[in-house]
Design a protein around this motif. Structure first.
Motif, PDB file in Angstrom:
ATOM      1  N   SER A  42       0.833  -1.198   0.000  1.00 31.50           N
ATOM      2  CA  SER A  42       0.000   0.000   0.000  1.00 31.50           C
ATOM      3  C   SER A  42       0.873   1.255   0.000  1.00 31.50           C
ATOM      4  O   SER A  42       0.591   2.216  -0.724  1.00 31.50           O
ATOM      5  CB  SER A  42      -0.923  -0.006   1.221  1.00 31.50           C
ATOM      6  N   ALA A  43       1.918   1.242   0.791  1.00 29.33           N
ATOM      7  CA  ALA A  43       2.827   2.395   0.838  1.00 29.33           C
ATOM      8  C   ALA A  43       3.537   2.580  -0.498  1.00 29.33           C
ATOM      9  O   ALA A  43       3.715   3.715  -0.965  1.00 29.33           O
ATOM     10  CB  ALA A  43       3.846   2.209   1.962  1.00 29.33           C
ATOM     11  N   LEU A  44       3.923   1.479  -1.138  1.00 30.91           N
ATOM     12  CA  LEU A  44       4.646   1.569  -2.412  1.00 30.91           C
ATOM     13  C   LEU A  44       3.726   1.856  -3.597  1.00 30.91           C
ATOM     14  O   LEU A  44       4.210   2.181  -4.686  1.00 30.91           O
ATOM     15  CB  LEU A  44       5.411   0.265  -2.665  1.00 30.91           C
ATOM     16  N   SER A  45       2.432   1.774  -3.396  1.00 33.93           N
ATOM     17  CA  SER A  45       1.510   1.948  -4.515  1.00 33.93           C
ATOM     18  C   SER A  45       1.352   3.405  -4.942  1.00 33.93           C
ATOM     19  O   SER A  45       0.862   3.672  -6.036  1.00 33.93           O
ATOM     20  CB  SER A  45       0.140   1.375  -4.159  1.00 33.93           C
ATOM     21  N   ALA A  52       3.626   9.317   7.255  1.00 36.92           N
ATOM     22  CA  ALA A  52       3.016   8.440   8.262  1.00 36.92           C
ATOM     23  C   ALA A  52       2.729   7.059   7.669  1.00 36.92           C
ATOM     24  O   ALA A  52       2.944   6.033   8.334  1.00 36.92           O
ATOM     25  CB  ALA A  52       1.736   9.075   8.798  1.00 36.92           C
ATOM     26  N   VAL A  53       2.275   7.022   6.419  1.00 41.14           N
ATOM     27  CA  VAL A  53       2.019   5.737   5.759  1.00 41.14           C
ATOM     28  C   VAL A  53       3.328   4.971   5.585  1.00 41.14           C
ATOM     29  O   VAL A  53       3.397   3.758   5.829  1.00 41.14           O
ATOM     30  CB  VAL A  53       1.317   5.951   4.404  1.00 41.14           C
ATOM     31  N   LEU A  54       4.385   5.672   5.160  1.00 44.90           N
ATOM     32  CA  LEU A  54       5.692   5.028   4.984  1.00 44.90           C
ATOM     33  C   LEU A  54       6.244   4.532   6.320  1.00 44.90           C
ATOM     34  O   LEU A  54       6.826   3.449   6.400  1.00 44.90           O
ATOM     35  CB  LEU A  54       6.672   6.003   4.324  1.00 44.90           C
ATOM     36  N   SER A  55       6.059   5.314   7.377  1.00 45.12           N
ATOM     37  CA  SER A  55       6.520   4.906   8.708  1.00 45.12           C
ATOM     38  C   SER A  55       5.748   3.696   9.212  1.00 45.12           C
ATOM     39  O   SER A  55       6.322   2.774   9.795  1.00 45.12           O
ATOM     40  CB  SER A  55       6.369   6.054   9.703  1.00 45.12           C
ATOM     41  N   ASP A  56       4.423   3.699   8.987  1.00 41.07           N
ATOM     42  CA  ASP A  56       3.582   2.582   9.415  1.00 41.07           C
ATOM     43  C   ASP A  56       3.999   1.281   8.723  1.00 41.07           C
ATOM     44  O   ASP A  56       3.934   0.205   9.304  1.00 41.07           O
ATOM     45  CB  ASP A  56       2.115   2.897   9.128  1.00 41.07           C
ATOM     46  N   LYS A 106      12.231   5.573   8.930  1.00 50.10           N
ATOM     47  CA  LYS A 106      12.472   5.763  10.360  1.00 50.10           C
ATOM     48  C   LYS A 106      12.636   7.252  10.612  1.00 50.10           C
ATOM     49  O   LYS A 106      13.320   7.946   9.861  1.00 50.10           O
ATOM     50  CB  LYS A 106      13.748   5.028  10.815  1.00 50.10           C
ATOM     51  N   ARG A 107      11.982   7.731  11.638  1.00 44.33           N
ATOM     52  CA  ARG A 107      12.070   9.149  11.992  1.00 44.33           C
ATOM     53  C   ARG A 107      12.922   9.308  13.247  1.00 44.33           C
ATOM     54  O   ARG A 107      12.880   8.477  14.145  1.00 44.33           O
ATOM     55  CB  ARG A 107      10.687   9.720  12.265  1.00 44.33           C
ATOM     56  N   ALA A 150      14.664  -2.743   4.753  1.00 41.42           N
ATOM     57  CA  ALA A 150      14.454  -4.140   5.160  1.00 41.42           C
ATOM     58  C   ALA A 150      13.057  -4.653   4.813  1.00 41.42           C
ATOM     59  O   ALA A 150      12.925  -5.775   4.317  1.00 41.42           O
ATOM     60  CB  ALA A 150      14.753  -4.306   6.643  1.00 41.42           C
ATOM     61  N   PRO A 151      11.983  -3.890   5.057  1.00 37.69           N
ATOM     62  CA  PRO A 151      10.664  -4.401   4.677  1.00 37.69           C
ATOM     63  C   PRO A 151      10.520  -4.641   3.174  1.00 37.69           C
ATOM     64  O   PRO A 151       9.757  -5.520   2.756  1.00 37.69           O
ATOM     65  CB  PRO A 151       9.699  -3.305   5.147  1.00 37.69           C
TER      66      PRO A 151
END
Length: 142
Positions: free
Chosen positions: A14-17, A54-58, A63-64, A78-79
């Motif tokens: 979802s984040a990469l979409s 926030a979507v990328l962090s979730d 990393k923030r 890594a993900p």
């Protein structure tokens, strides 16, 4: 077989979409950037850019780190490795399927020649006829 967390893969894909989020990840691949530096080239407000972050962090892709008033963002790839492993499984499936299709089509369109002692099966079917040669020089006019 590797067991994947469906919810985690859903968040990653979802984040990469989204094109904006992929662009953010691309910019973060070289170095860590502050939120404002990351949002500067985007044609959206800072709060909208922060929603993408926030979507990328979730998904675990960013990393923030907060130092004073500045929030820095860094890529955590890594993900993406987990997503890549999931995709590779289907890549192997499709490669094997296409290899089987290619082998089938090769055998269907160009079956192997039957075993023969002769050099070429067409040489026996059509014997060579030798053409008579013409004498050298000019042809006599008639």
């Amino acid at each position: 077989m590797v067991k994947y967390s469906e919810a985690r893969l859903d968040r990653i894909f979802s984040a990469l979409s989204d094109r904006t989020r992929r662009g953010m990840l691309s910019r973060l691949s070289g170095k860590a950037l502050s939120v404002s530096e990351l949002a500067a080239p985007l044609k959206m407000s800072l709060p909208a850019a922060m929603k993408h972050l926030a979507v990328l962090s979730d998904a675990g892709l960013v990393k923030r780190h907060k130092t004073g008033r500045i929030v820095s963002c860094a890529l955590d790839a890594a993900p993406m490795q987990q997503a890549n492993e999931w995709l590779e499984r289907y890549q192997r499936f499709w490669s094997a399927s296409f290899d089987r299709l290619a082998a089938h089509l090769e055998n269907e369109l160009w079956p192997p020649p039957p075993p023969s002692n002769r050099a070429s099966p067409s040489s026996a079917a059509s014997p060579r006829h030798r053409r008579k040669s013409t004498p050298r020089g000019r042809k006599p006019s008639t």
